[in-house]
Design an enzyme around this catalytic site. Structure first.
Site, PDB file in Angstrom:
ATOM      1  N   VAL A   1       0.833  -1.209   0.000  1.00 32.25           N
ATOM      2  CA  VAL A   1       0.000   0.000   0.000  1.00 32.25           C
ATOM      3  C   VAL A   1       0.864   1.253   0.000  1.00 32.25           C
ATOM      4  O   VAL A   1       0.641   2.180  -0.784  1.00 32.25           O
ATOM      5  CB  VAL A   1      -0.957   0.004   1.211  1.00 32.25           C
ATOM      6  CG1 VAL A   1      -1.750   1.317   1.250  1.00 32.25           C
ATOM      7  CG2 VAL A   1      -1.907  -1.180   1.135  1.00 32.25           C
TER       8      VAL A   1
ATOM      9  N   ARG B   1      11.398  -0.545   7.575  1.00 32.37           N
ATOM     10  CA  ARG B   1      12.214  -1.437   8.397  1.00 32.37           C
ATOM     11  C   ARG B   1      13.477  -1.878   7.673  1.00 32.37           C
ATOM     12  O   ARG B   1      14.494  -2.149   8.300  1.00 32.37           O
ATOM     13  CB  ARG B   1      11.391  -2.663   8.805  1.00 32.37           C
ATOM     14  CG  ARG B   1      10.341  -2.381   9.868  1.00 32.37           C
ATOM     15  CD  ARG B   1       9.625  -3.636  10.287  1.00 32.37           C
ATOM     16  NE  ARG B   1       8.884  -4.241   9.180  1.00 32.37           N
ATOM     17  CZ  ARG B   1       8.181  -5.366   9.276  1.00 32.37           C
ATOM     18  NH1 ARG B   1       8.140  -6.022  10.417  1.00 32.37           N
ATOM     19  NH2 ARG B   1       7.520  -5.833   8.234  1.00 32.37           N
TER      20      ARG B   1
ATOM     21  N   VAL C   1     -11.399   0.215   6.142  1.00 30.69           N
ATOM     22  CA  VAL C   1     -12.548  -0.662   5.906  1.00 30.69           C
ATOM     23  C   VAL C   1     -12.851  -0.714   4.411  1.00 30.69           C
ATOM     24  O   VAL C   1     -13.091   0.321   3.785  1.00 30.69           O
ATOM     25  CB  VAL C   1     -13.798  -0.180   6.662  1.00 30.69           C
ATOM     26  CG1 VAL C   1     -14.985  -1.098   6.380  1.00 30.69           C
ATOM     27  CG2 VAL C   1     -13.537  -0.115   8.161  1.00 30.69           C
TER      28      VAL C   1
ATOM     29  N   GLY D   1     -11.189  -1.289   1.613  1.00 33.15           N
ATOM     30  CA  GLY D   1     -10.287  -0.825   0.567  1.00 33.15           C
ATOM     31  C   GLY D   1     -10.715   0.450  -0.121  1.00 33.15           C
ATOM     32  O   GLY D   1     -10.872   1.499   0.505  1.00 33.15           O
TER      33      GLY D   1
ATOM     34  N   ILE E   1     -13.523   1.212  -1.489  1.00 28.76           N
ATOM     35  CA  ILE E   1     -14.950   1.554  -1.457  1.00 28.76           C
ATOM     36  C   ILE E   1     -15.177   2.744  -0.530  1.00 28.76           C
ATOM     37  O   ILE E   1     -14.858   2.673   0.662  1.00 28.76           O
ATOM     38  CB  ILE E   1     -15.786   0.363  -0.972  1.00 28.76           C
ATOM     39  CG1 ILE E   1     -15.535  -0.867  -1.843  1.00 28.76           C
ATOM     40  CG2 ILE E   1     -17.273   0.719  -0.995  1.00 28.76           C
ATOM     41  CD1 ILE E   1     -16.178  -2.130  -1.321  1.00 28.76           C
TER      42      ILE E   1
ATOM     43  N   ASP F   1     -10.261 -10.117  10.919  1.00 34.35           N
ATOM     44  CA  ASP F   1     -10.197  -8.943  10.057  1.00 34.35           C
ATOM     45  C   ASP F   1     -11.582  -8.305   9.906  1.00 34.35           C
ATOM     46  O   ASP F   1     -11.745  -7.095  10.068  1.00 34.35           O
ATOM     47  CB  ASP F   1      -9.642  -9.354   8.691  1.00 34.35           C
ATOM     48  CG  ASP F   1      -9.654  -8.229   7.680  1.00 34.35           C
ATOM     49  OD1 ASP F   1      -8.698  -7.434   7.656  1.00 34.35           O
ATOM     50  OD2 ASP F   1     -10.624  -8.138   6.895  1.00 34.35           O
TER      51      ASP F   1
ATOM     52  N   LYS G   1     -13.347  -4.485  11.261  1.00 29.95           N
ATOM     53  CA  LYS G   1     -14.094  -3.581  10.381  1.00 29.95           C
ATOM     54  C   LYS G   1     -15.520  -3.381  10.874  1.00 29.95           C
ATOM     55  O   LYS G   1     -16.075  -2.279  10.789  1.00 29.95           O
ATOM     56  CB  LYS G   1     -14.073  -4.137   8.957  1.00 29.95           C
ATOM     57  CG  LYS G   1     -12.666  -4.185   8.363  1.00 29.95           C
ATOM     58  CD  LYS G   1     -12.615  -4.967   7.063  1.00 29.95           C
ATOM     59  CE  LYS G   1     -11.201  -5.039   6.516  1.00 29.95           C
ATOM     60  NZ  LYS G   1     -11.112  -5.869   5.289  1.00 29.95           N
TER      61      LYS G   1
ATOM     62  N   GLY H   1      -5.848  -4.712  -1.736  1.00 31.71           N
ATOM     63  CA  GLY H   1      -4.875  -4.516  -2.814  1.00 31.71           C
ATOM     64  C   GLY H   1      -4.203  -3.173  -2.696  1.00 31.71           C
ATOM     65  O   GLY H   1      -4.748  -2.226  -2.121  1.00 31.71           O
TER      66      GLY H   1
END
Length: 430
Positions: free
Chosen positions: A17, A48, A134, A136, A138, A203, A207, A306
């Site tokens: 991302v 890192r 939450v 991606g 959308i 996950d 959300k 993604g």
């Protein structure tokens, strides 16, 4: 008139991302500047592994000292995409203390400590935005928090995890078993090497906590969300669902009680009618169905994960926060004025599909029906089949509480004629 002095952005994390965020900031720099009213400049990138080659990013901007980066004082916005609880939490609060607003994609942290982070942002007069946490790409949090601010949201029902939807869709469309579908999802890159957070619902639960809090103006923590994974869903469950004109999805469900006095938040597999819009959501896509008093029924659909889709949501927040920064204002903070209690799962009312293995002899159906009646659970339909002394009995109930259904199942297990409870599945979306 555009301001010439740029707004400086610090990026925490440069993985899938983060690298997309940096790329879009560079390739769309002129458009972003026009939309914001000032240029935006990537002023530092905390990682890192500093030796890794990062295409399009000036190596001079890369640092392993994230704390020093957020403490610089000249940073206007910190974009946090490292995930996890720590050090993200400390870095975000440090950013507020040193004058920066924050854009985050960290669902776990927002679900666990959103109230404290909002308070820290408010104390410093800074923004905390997290659309990317939450679903991606959308647009969901902003519509709930702003577009529907004058409405009363009663229910949020959604597919918010692409990995699980891909697996269940494969099981439905190809007849594959759970492990076979998971192996395919892993091979295609939809599932992590350790898929526990996805398939066990962690996950989606994070959300759900965020969505419920925003929708109902109530603090809903991750611990308040009932969670049930999908690893026990079988091909037989899908066969039963098809006989009912349904499919199976892992759903995040946030509801306001009928009397408006409480809310619930839960994640679990459920049968959903093929006529419902969520039933047609395929592969790794996400979709969220919102029901409110004035707007009625709304559905938000799109890629839920993604690099590029999630970065799109991050950049949307970045533009909003930068505009606020130029205007000397802040956007909406936490809205928890309703302070509604979160009811336990036992009080949730829904329909159930129960499959029982029973003895194939007279009187079994009457015994089973009596147990349901004694526990106040009304039966909608019953289907029985069997031979050679063994039978399968499928019972679909009318709406009943989870506690009542639990008591019913315990009593059924004590009947000599019931060999076992093959499966229990909730039925939603009706």
């Amino acid at each position: 008139m555009m301001r010439t002095r740029p707004l400086k952005v610090a990026l925490l994390g440069c993985g899938v991302v983060g690298s997309e965020v940096a790329r879009i900031m560079t390739t769309h720099a002129d458009d972003l500047a026009a939309r914001i009213g000032a240029p935006v400049e990537l002023a530092g990138v905390a990682v890192r592994r500093p030796d890794k080659v990062r295409e399009g990013i000036d190596p001079a901007l890369v640092t392993t000292d994230a704390t020093a980066l957020v403490k610089r004082g000249d940073i206007d916005v910190v974009v946090e995409v490292i995930g996890g609880i720590e050090p993200a939490r400390t870095l975000i609060t440090t950013a507020f203390e040193h004058g920066a607003s924050v854009v985050s994609a960290n669902k776990a942290l927002i679900a666990q400590d959103g109230a404290a982070l909002h308070a820290a942002a408010g104390e410093q007069g800074k923004d905390l935005y997290y659309e990317a946490a939450v679903a991606g790409a959308i647009p969901l949090i902003r519509p709930l928090r702003e577009s529907l601010a004058g409405d009363k949201v009663n229910r949020v029902l959604g597919i918010v995890n692409g990995t699980t939807n891909f697996i269940l869709d494969a099981m439905d469309t190809t007849g594959a078993g759970y492990q076979e579908a998971l192996d395919e999802a892993t091979a295609l890159g939809y599932a992590e090497a350790d898929p526990t957070a996805d398939v066990e619902g962690f996950d989606a639960a994070a959300k759900a906590a965020i969505l419920a809090g925003i929708a109902f103006h109530t603090r809903v923590r991750l611990d308040d969300v009932y969670r049930e994974g999908m690893t026990e869903v079988t091909a037989a469950d899908f066969a039963s669902a098809k006989e009912m004109g349904c499919t199976i999805k892992l759903l995040a469900i946030c509801e306001r009680a009928a009397d408006g006095a409480s809310v619930t938040a839960r994640v679990h597999p459920a049968m959903i009618p093929l006529s419902h819009p969520l039933a047609s959501v395929r592969e790794a896509y996400n979709a969220v169905f919102v029901e409110s008093d004035a707007a009625g029924q709304l559905m938000f659909y799109g890629p839920g994960a993604g690099g590029a889709p999630t970065a799109s949501a991050v950049l949307g927040d970045l533009v909003a926060v930068c505009r606020n920064r130029l205007g000397g204002a802040t956007g909406p903070g936490e809205s928890a004025y309703a302070a509604l209690p979160v009811s336990p799962m036992g009080e949730v009312v829904t329909r159930y599909h129960i499959s029982l293995d029973v003895a194939d002899k007279p009187g079994v159906l009457a015994q089973v029906a009596t147990v349901f009646a004694e526990h106040g659970v009304s039966i909608d339909t019953v289907r029985q089949s069997g031979k050679d002394g063994e039978a399968s009995l499928v019972v679909v109930t009318h709406r009943a509480s989870d506690a009542a259904l639990g008591g019913t199942v315990e009593a059924l297990r004590k009947l000599d004629t019931v060999r076992g409870v093959a499966s229990i599945m909730r039925v939603e979306g009706e």
